[in-house]
Design an enzyme around this catalytic site. Structure first.
Site, mmCIF file in Angstrom:
data_model
loop_
_atom_site.group_PDB
_atom_site.id
_atom_site.type_symbol
_atom_site.label_atom_id
_atom_site.label_comp_id
_atom_site.label_asym_id
_atom_site.label_seq_id
_atom_site.Cartn_x
_atom_site.Cartn_y
_atom_site.Cartn_z
ATOM 1 N N MET A 41 0.807 -1.206 0.000
ATOM 2 C CA MET A 41 0.000 0.000 0.000
ATOM 3 C C MET A 41 0.853 1.275 0.000
ATOM 4 O O MET A 41 2.050 1.231 0.232
ATOM 5 C CB MET A 41 -0.930 -0.006 1.217
ATOM 6 N N HIS A 42 0.185 2.393 -0.297
ATOM 7 C CA HIS A 42 0.689 3.767 -0.141
ATOM 8 C C HIS A 42 1.622 4.246 -1.246
ATOM 9 O O HIS A 42 1.813 5.451 -1.407
ATOM 10 C CB HIS A 42 1.408 3.944 1.204
ATOM 11 N N ASP A 45 -2.766 -4.812 0.633
ATOM 12 C CA ASP A 45 -2.306 -6.088 1.201
ATOM 13 C C ASP A 45 -2.862 -6.362 2.591
ATOM 14 O O ASP A 45 -3.125 -7.523 2.933
ATOM 15 C CB ASP A 45 -0.781 -6.177 1.198
#
Length: 492
Positions: free
Chosen positions: A81-82, A240
């Protein structure tokens, strides 16, 4: 035979798994890649390398089962992520992706707060701004690489790029978009007001749907490159953390997951978008509700660092027996697992790792155990916040690489003073991704039905040792004070 394909684009590798409708993980393959650090506090990866690795794993899975003997009825994704991937008008990658563990954008966070008060940001995103998240990384590019910023047509998250290469369609989902920090968590949509106030072109942000919705179909180009069947349906997939939770059967409040992989996470679904008023944790979108997440940036990474860079050990399993002989508390040796800053609870990019209390009696096994205990203490920080928020913790399910170590599982159980169980799932995020595909393609009528059929609990149960718990309670208080006493020094 009919299968679902789950693809998990992680930080250190991509894993692809063929899973049948009963949840059996029939064939899997993984391909590793590295994190590039071209400058201090930078962390980048090449999206093309992700794609090359993903193609290999798909091809290998199909070869194992026989390309013409398998019918894949749906494909789902899980992803780190991110991270920020920027694409031009031809959907070509402009520069390497800035991923979640990057720490370069602290100044950009200050600049954002000069335009929008942090309370207003928190009201919409339910989170504090942190380096490594998409928004601060995007603002860094705007300031430091304006020539690249001007080329941007779309910004996407890591797994969204892989899905684009398979379907030719650009888009994202709520469980990943929420981790950009430019997303209204409660409404599950882009934070239009924040985008406008920051002067960002709204068109940079792609269509956002739910992870089980159909995103597109395998294109002819992707079919030729991977061996997948043309027009196979593909769902959006998710971040995730929610995908590994689904892969463990965690949909509603009461059950939390404890994951130790490269990073470490404590995850709990919540029925309402509640959040920590001090923003020590993250509140993000789960598949049909929300979740609270506490995160450590250097969990399994701390053990890997010690083994590879200090002890020059390749295989921890050979040392597990000797490390187990070290008493709980590592004879007063403590480790702060902040090798890459800290997220929960300190939200401090300047936090540093350290050993404290070293004496002549300590050896490599003390250090190994102290690292595992330090990671467990860091995750207990998150558990304490969950308790403050009155989040029910009726069951803890473990996942990630640490479940391969009976010692580390016992340490976490003792530090938490909670029983810890596991599921029979091996690739949790891949299974969560496959479940999204199963629901999206109507193999099952609901998420609950899919989880009931595809996720099975194991008989493994690790019970906490009360005596060890007393030792760890004392050590935990010292652990917390170490950061407080050294916070100013970490700024140097």
């Amino acid at each position: 035979m009919k299968y679902l394909l789950g693809i998990d684009l992680g930080t250190s590798s991509v894993k692809t798994c063929l899973i049948d409708y009963t949840g059996t993980e029939c064939f899997s393959d993984s391909e590793v890649y590295s994190i590039n650090t071209p400058a201090r506090n930078w962390a980048e990866q090449d999206p093309e390398e992700w794609w090359r690795a993903t193609k290999k794993t798909i091809q290998h899975c199909l070869q194992k089962v026989g390309r013409y003997e398998v019918e894949i009825t749906g494909i789902g994704f899980s992803g780190q992520m991110h991270g920020l991937v920027i694409l031009d008008k031809d959907k070509q990658v402009i520069r390497p992706a800035i991923i979640w563990c990057d720490q370069r954008s602290q100044q950009q966070i200050h600049s954002i707060h000069n335009k929008i008060h942090k309370e207003e940001v928190g009201r919409q995103t339910l989170n504090a701004l942190s380096p490594g998240f998409l928004l601060p990384s995007l603002m860094w590019i705007k300031e430091h690489e304006p020539f690249n910023y001007e080329k941007i047509d779309k910004v996407v998250l890591p797994k969204d790029y892989i899905r684009y290469r398979i379907t030719g369609e650009i888009g994202t989902d709520s469980t990943d978009a929420c981790g950009t920090l430019i997303f209204n968590i409660e409404r599950r949509e882009w934070a239009e007001d924040l985008i406008k106030k920051l002067g960002i072109n709204r068109n940079l942000f792609p269509l956002c749907r739910e992870p089980y919705e159909i995103a597109g179909y395998v294109t002819r180009i992707a079919a030729n490159e991977t061996g997948l069947k043309l027009a196979t349906p593909v769902v959006y997939g998710g971040g995730d953390q929610p995908m590994q939770a689904v892969g463990n059967g965690i949909l509603s409040s009461g059950t939390i997951s404890c994951t130790i992989g490269t990073g470490g996470q404590l995850f709990s679904p919540v029925n309402q978008p509640v959040h920590d008023r001090l923003y020590r944790t993250n509140t993000f979108c789960h598949v049909k509700n929300w979740y609270i997440l506490g995160a450590n940036l250097s969990a399994g990474l701390s053990l890997k660092w010690l083994m590879e860079n200090i002890l020059y050990i390749a295989d921890f399993t050979k040392l597990n027996k000797e490390t187990s002989k070290i008493p709980s508390g590592s004879e007063k040796l403590l480790f702060l697992p902040y090798l890459n800053g800290d997220r929960t609870p300190h939200m401090d990019a300047n936090a540093k790792g350290m050993f404290f209390g070293l004496q002549l009696k300590h050896n490599r096994y003390h250090m190994l155990r102290a690292v595992m205990e330090g990671v467990a203490f860091s995750l207990r920080d998150s558990l304490e916040i969950f308790n403050e928020l009155q989040i029910p913790v009726e069951q803890v399910i473990a996942s990630g690489g640490f479940i391969q170590s009976d010692l580390w599982m016992q340490i976490v159980a003792d530090v938490f003073q909670k029983s810890i169980c596991t599921t029979l799932t091996k690739e949790h995020a891949c299974k969560g991704a496959a479940i999204m595909a199963a629901v999206g393609t109507k193999v099952f009528n609901s998420m609950e039905e899919a989880v009931s059929e595809m996720v099975k609990k194991s008989d493994r149960l690790v019970e906490p040792n009360e005596k060890n718990g007393y030792v760890y309670n004392e050590q935990y208080e010292l652990f917390k004070s170490l950061y407080i006493q050294n916070r100013e020094l970490f700024m140097i």
